[in-house]
Design an enzyme around this catalytic site. Structure first.
Site, PDB file in Angstrom:
ATOM      1  N   GLN A 124       1.037  -1.203   0.738  1.00  0.00           N
ATOM      2  CA  GLN A 124      -0.180   0.490  -0.154  1.00  0.00           C
ATOM      3  C   GLN A 124       1.190   1.424  -0.297  1.00  0.00           C
ATOM      4  O   GLN A 124       1.648   1.573   0.897  1.00  0.00           O
ATOM      5  CB  GLN A 124      -0.704   0.016   1.177  1.00  0.00           C
ATOM      6  CG  GLN A 124      -2.163   1.052   0.709  1.00  0.00           C
ATOM      7  CD  GLN A 124      -2.360   1.220   2.901  1.00  0.00           C
ATOM      8  OE1 GLN A 124      -1.676   1.005   3.613  1.00  0.00           O
ATOM      9  NE2 GLN A 124      -3.846   1.370   3.031  1.00  0.00           N
ATOM     10  N   GLU A 242     -13.011  -2.795   7.696  1.00  0.00           N
ATOM     11  CA  GLU A 242     -11.798  -1.990   8.836  1.00  0.00           C
ATOM     12  C   GLU A 242     -11.886  -1.453   9.770  1.00  0.00           C
ATOM     13  O   GLU A 242     -11.939  -1.938  10.569  1.00  0.00           O
ATOM     14  CB  GLU A 242     -11.226  -1.580   7.607  1.00  0.00           C
ATOM     15  CG  GLU A 242      -9.668  -1.613   7.897  1.00  0.00           C
ATOM     16  CD  GLU A 242      -8.381  -0.724   7.888  1.00  0.00           C
ATOM     17  OE1 GLU A 242      -7.756  -0.343   7.887  1.00  0.00           O
ATOM     18  OE2 GLU A 242      -9.100  -0.114   6.994  1.00  0.00           O
TER      19      GLU A 242
HETATM   20  C1  LIG Z   1       3.464  -0.235  11.740  1.00  0.00           C
HETATM   21  C2  LIG Z   1       2.892   0.945  10.444  1.00  0.00           C
HETATM   22  C3  LIG Z   1       3.168   0.537   9.254  1.00  0.00           C
HETATM   23  C4  LIG Z   1       3.060   1.405   7.950  1.00  0.00           C
HETATM   24  N1  LIG Z   1       2.420   0.877   7.203  1.00  0.00           N
HETATM   25  C5  LIG Z   1       1.985   2.310   6.144  1.00  0.00           C
HETATM   26  C6  LIG Z   1       2.163   0.847   4.356  1.00  0.00           C
HETATM   27  O1  LIG Z   1       1.985  -0.365   4.530  1.00  0.00           O
HETATM   28  N2  LIG Z   1       1.371   2.038   4.228  1.00  0.00           N
HETATM   29  C7  LIG Z   1       1.267   3.256   3.782  1.00  0.00           C
HETATM   30  O2  LIG Z   1       1.408   4.510   3.426  1.00  0.00           O
HETATM   31  N3  LIG Z   1       1.200   3.816   4.988  1.00  0.00           N
HETATM   32  C8  LIG Z   1       1.734   3.030   6.577  1.00  0.00           C
HETATM   33  N4  LIG Z   1       2.200   3.002   7.859  1.00  0.00           N
HETATM   34  C9  LIG Z   1       2.110   4.885   7.463  1.00  0.00           C
HETATM   35  C10 LIG Z   1       1.221   5.117   8.895  1.00  0.00           C
HETATM   36  O3  LIG Z   1      -0.518   5.719   8.010  1.00  0.00           O
HETATM   37  C11 LIG Z   1       1.610   6.196   9.159  1.00  0.00           C
HETATM   38  O4  LIG Z   1       2.696   5.866   9.658  1.00  0.00           O
HETATM   39  C12 LIG Z   1       0.003   7.161   9.843  1.00  0.00           C
HETATM   40  O5  LIG Z   1      -0.106   7.929   8.817  1.00  0.00           O
HETATM   41  C13 LIG Z   1       0.725   8.298  10.222  1.00  0.00           C
HETATM   42  O6  LIG Z   1       1.164   9.129   9.900  1.00  0.00           O
HETATM   43  P1  LIG Z   1       3.247   9.798  10.354  1.00  0.00           P
HETATM   44  O7  LIG Z   1       3.839   8.938  10.343  1.00  0.00           O
HETATM   45  O8  LIG Z   1       3.338  10.291   8.747  1.00  0.00           O
HETATM   46  O9  LIG Z   1       3.058  10.957  11.596  1.00  0.00           O
HETATM   47  P2  LIG Z   1       2.156  12.741  11.636  1.00  0.00           P
HETATM   48  O10 LIG Z   1       1.097  12.648  10.683  1.00  0.00           O
HETATM   49  O11 LIG Z   1       3.500  13.109  11.022  1.00  0.00           O
HETATM   50  O12 LIG Z   1       1.923  12.510  12.782  1.00  0.00           O
HETATM   51  C14 LIG Z   1       3.145  12.251  13.761  1.00  0.00           C
HETATM   52  C15 LIG Z   1       2.503  12.762  14.832  1.00  0.00           C
HETATM   53  O13 LIG Z   1       1.520  13.708  14.987  1.00  0.00           O
HETATM   54  C16 LIG Z   1       0.313  13.855  15.468  1.00  0.00           C
HETATM   55  N5  LIG Z   1      -0.463  14.193  15.038  1.00  0.00           N
HETATM   56  C17 LIG Z   1      -0.973  14.771  13.472  1.00  0.00           C
HETATM   57  N6  LIG Z   1      -1.669  15.143  13.246  1.00  0.00           N
HETATM   58  C18 LIG Z   1      -2.184  16.219  13.564  1.00  0.00           C
HETATM   59  C19 LIG Z   1      -3.369  16.945  13.691  1.00  0.00           C
HETATM   60  N7  LIG Z   1      -4.705  17.368  13.382  1.00  0.00           N
HETATM   61  N8  LIG Z   1      -3.717  16.674  15.764  1.00  0.00           N
HETATM   62  C20 LIG Z   1      -2.914  16.406  16.577  1.00  0.00           C
HETATM   63  N9  LIG Z   1      -2.234  15.153  16.471  1.00  0.00           N
HETATM   64  C21 LIG Z   1      -1.393  15.597  15.364  1.00  0.00           C
HETATM   65  C22 LIG Z   1      -0.078  12.289  14.947  1.00  0.00           C
HETATM   66  O14 LIG Z   1      -0.799  11.616  16.273  1.00  0.00           O
HETATM   67  C23 LIG Z   1       1.355  11.679  15.210  1.00  0.00           C
HETATM   68  O15 LIG Z   1       2.173  11.294  16.895  1.00  0.00           O
HETATM   69  C24 LIG Z   1       2.186   2.444   8.496  1.00  0.00           C
HETATM   70  C25 LIG Z   1       2.570   2.495   9.967  1.00  0.00           C
HETATM   71  C26 LIG Z   1       3.137   2.072  11.040  1.00  0.00           C
HETATM   72  C27 LIG Z   1       3.680   2.362  11.800  1.00  0.00           C
END
Ligand SMILES: Cc1cc2nc3c(=O)[nH]c(=O)nc-3n(C[C@H](O)[C@H](O)[C@H](O)COP(=O)(O)OP(=O)(O)OC[C@H]3O[C@@H](n4cnc5c(N)ncnc54)[C@H](O)[C@@H]3O)c2cc1C
Length: 382
Positions: A124, A242
Site C-alpha cells: 500500500q 476495517e
Molecule cells: C507499523 C506501520 C505500518 C504501516 N504501513 C503502511 C503501509 O503499508 N502503507 C502506508 O502507506 N503507510 C503505512 N504506515 C504509515 C501510517 O499510515 C502513518 O504512520 C500514519 O498515517 C501517521 O503518519 P506519520 O507517520 O506521517 O505521522 P504524522 O502524521 O507526522 O504524525 C506525527 C504525530 O503527530 C500527531 N498528529 C498529526 N496530525 C495531528 C493533528 N491534526 N492533531 C493532533 N495530532 C496530530 C500524530 O498523532 C502523531 O503522534 C504504517 C505505519 C506503521 C506504524
C-alpha cells in the site's frame, strides 16, 4: 457446488476454522513477537487459498467466501484467537475490495485471480514523508504522457514492499485542484524501471517497512482505478468493515493471555501488587469488549457505524500497550533480551511483544487523529 457458509450455524463454522488452523498452521506463525515475512507465511497462505478461504469478504463469484458481517466477525475472531500472524493481506483486504467496487471488468478479470493464486502480492503506497495523518497533502505526482502515467515522488512506511510484486498508490494528478480533489488511484508493478525500494529497519531490528522511490516511472494509462482525480473518495469508501476490525479486542486479549502465562511461570500471582495490576488491565479489556460487541451488533444487523467507532481503536491500542509495558516489568531481566527467552520452562518474547504493540497507536489513524474525530464529529467541539 460452493458451500453457503452464511447458512452454517456459527458454532459449526467456528469449529471448522479452528480445526483447520490446528491442523495446517505451523507453530512458527503462532503468537509471533514480530511481523513475519512472505517466505515464512507463504505455505499457510497457499493452504488458505487452496481451501477457498483466503478472501472471506469477497463475493463467491469472484472466488471469495461471500461472508456476511456476522460470519466475517467470527472468521477474524478464530484467526486472531489462535494467534495466527497476519500475512501479506493488502491484496485481499484493500486493492481486491477496491477493484470489486470500482474496477473495470478487465481489471477484475486480470487482478482478482492473481491475488487469490498468490501470484501477485500487493503493498500500500499511501503515506509519504510529511503526508501521513494529513494524507491528502501527498505530493507524489503522476502526469499523463500519451498512453502512460509518469510517476515521480516518494512513499514511506510501505509495509513489506520488498516482498511485493505490485503497489497500489494514491498520487496527485491535478496539482491545481483543492487537495482532496486532485488525487488518483494508480497501480504499478514493483519491477517497473524507475522504482527503488529501500527497507527501513525498525527499533526491533526488523525490516518491516520500506521507502519506495519513483523516478520517471511509466505505467500504462489503464492502470488507474476509477476516474482521474477521484482517488480520495474511493480510498475513503474502503474504510467500511476495517473500521471495526482495527478496534477488535483481540490484540489486547492475546497480550493479556501472554501476561497471565508469564505471571504463572514466575509465580507472580502470589504477589498482590501483580494481581491488582493484572485485574485492572483485565477489566479495561472487558470494558472494551462490551462496547465492541455493541458496535458489532449494529454491523450484524446491516447498520452503518458512526464516527463514535473511533473510541474502539483508541481504547484497545492504548490498553494493549499498557499490557505489553507491564509484561516487560514482570519479565524482569528477560524484558531486556531481544528474541525469545526460556522462562519457567517455556519460551516467551516479552520485548518482541512490546515492540509489536508500539505502532498500534500510529497506523490506521493515530490516537490523536481518532480523538480529533471524536471531539469534532461526536462531541461537536471545535
Ligand atoms: C507499523 C506501520 C505500518 C504501516 N504501513 C503502511 C503501509 O503499508 N502503507 C502506508 O502507506 N503507510 C503505512 N504506515 C504509515 C501510517 O499510515 C502513518 O504512520 C500514519 O498515517 C501517521 O503518519 P506519520 O507517520 O506521517 O505521522 P504524522 O502524521 O507526522 O504524525 C506525527 C504525530 O503527530 C500527531 N498528529 C498529526 N496530525 C495531528 C493533528 N491534526 N492533531 C493532533 N495530532 C496530530 C500524530 O498523532 C502523531 O503522534 C504504517 C505505519 C506503521 C506504524
Amino acid at each position: 457446488m460452493a458451500i453457503d457458509y452464511n447458512a452454517m450455524p456459527e458454532a459449526e463454522f467456528r469449529t471448522m476454522l479452528r480445526d483447520f488452523i490446528r491442523a495446517e498452521c505451523t507453530p512458527n506463525l503462532l503468537f509471533q513477537g514480530r511481523r513475519v515475512r512472505w517466505k515464512e507465511i507463504e505455505p499457510w497462505t497457499r493452504k488458505l487459498a487452496a481451501k477457498g478461504w483466503l478472501a472471506p469478504a469477497w463475493p463467491v463469484e469472484h472466488g471469495g467466501m461471500g461472508l456476511g458481517a456476522e460470519k466475517l466477525v467470527a472468521y477474524h475472531d478464530e484467526i486472531d484467537n489462535a494467534g495466527v500472524s497476519r500475512g501479506l493481506e493488502m491484496g485481499v483486504v484493500m486493492i481486491g475490495m477496491l477493484l470489486l467496487k470500482f474496477g473495470t471488468p478487465e481489471q477484475k478479470a486480470h487482478y482478482l485471480p492473481r491475488i487469490l493464486s498468490c501470484e501477485d502480492l500487493w503493498c500500500q503506497g499511501y503515506s509519504e514523508p510529511n503526508s501521513g495523518s494529513d494524507l491528502a497533502s501527498l505530493r507524489t505526482q503522476a502526469v499523463l504522457d500519451g498512453d502512460h502515467w509518469v510517476i515521480n515522488g516518494q512513499k514511506i512506511w510501505t509495509t513489506l514492499a520488498q516482498d511485493c510484486t505490485d503497489i497500489f498508490m494514491l498520487v496527485r494528478t491535478d496539482p491545481d485542484a483543492p487537495k482532496q480533489k486532485g488525487i488518483s488511484f494508480l497501480l504499478a508493478r514493483m519491477d517497473t524501471p524507475g522504482i527503488t525500494v529501500r527497507p527501513i529497519r525498525t527499533l526491533a531490528g526488523e525490516e518491516e517497512f520500506c521507502e519506495v522511490f519513483f523516478d520517471n516511472v511509466r505505467v500504462p494509462r489503464e492502470n488507474i482505478v476509477g476516474r482521474a482525480n477521484e482517488g480520495w473518495s474511493m480510498a475513503k469508501a474502503l474504510l467500511g468493515f476495517e473500521r471495526i476490525t482495527i478496534g477488535s479486542p483481540k490484540v489486547a486479549q492475546v497480550a493479556l493471555l501472554r501476561l497471565a502465562d508469564l505471571g504463572r511461570r514466575v509465580g507472580a500471582f502470589d504477589d498482590p501488587a501483580f494481581v491488582e495490576t493484572y485485574t485492572r488491565l483485565q477489566l479495561d479489556v472487558l470494558d472494551h469488549v462490551t462496547v465492541y460487541e455493541r458496535f458489532a451488533a449494529v454491523l450484524k444487523k446491516g447498520g452503518d457505524l458512526g464516527a463514535e467507532v473511533s473510541i474502539l481503536k483508541i481504547w484497545i491500542t492504548e490498553v494493549y500497550q499498557r499490557i505489553t509495558e507491564y509484561t516487560l516489568e514482570v519479565a524482569q531481566e528477560y524484558g531486556a533480551v531481544s528474541g525469545p527467552s526460556r522462562i519457567g520452562g517455556g519460551e516467551v518474547d516479552p520485548l518482541g511483544f512490546f515492540w509489536l504493540s508500539r505502532p498500534a497507536t500510529i497506523y490506521a489513524g493515530s490516537s490523536e487523529i481518532q480523538r480529533n474525530i471524536l471531539s469534532k464529529a461526536v462531541l461537536g467541539l471545535g
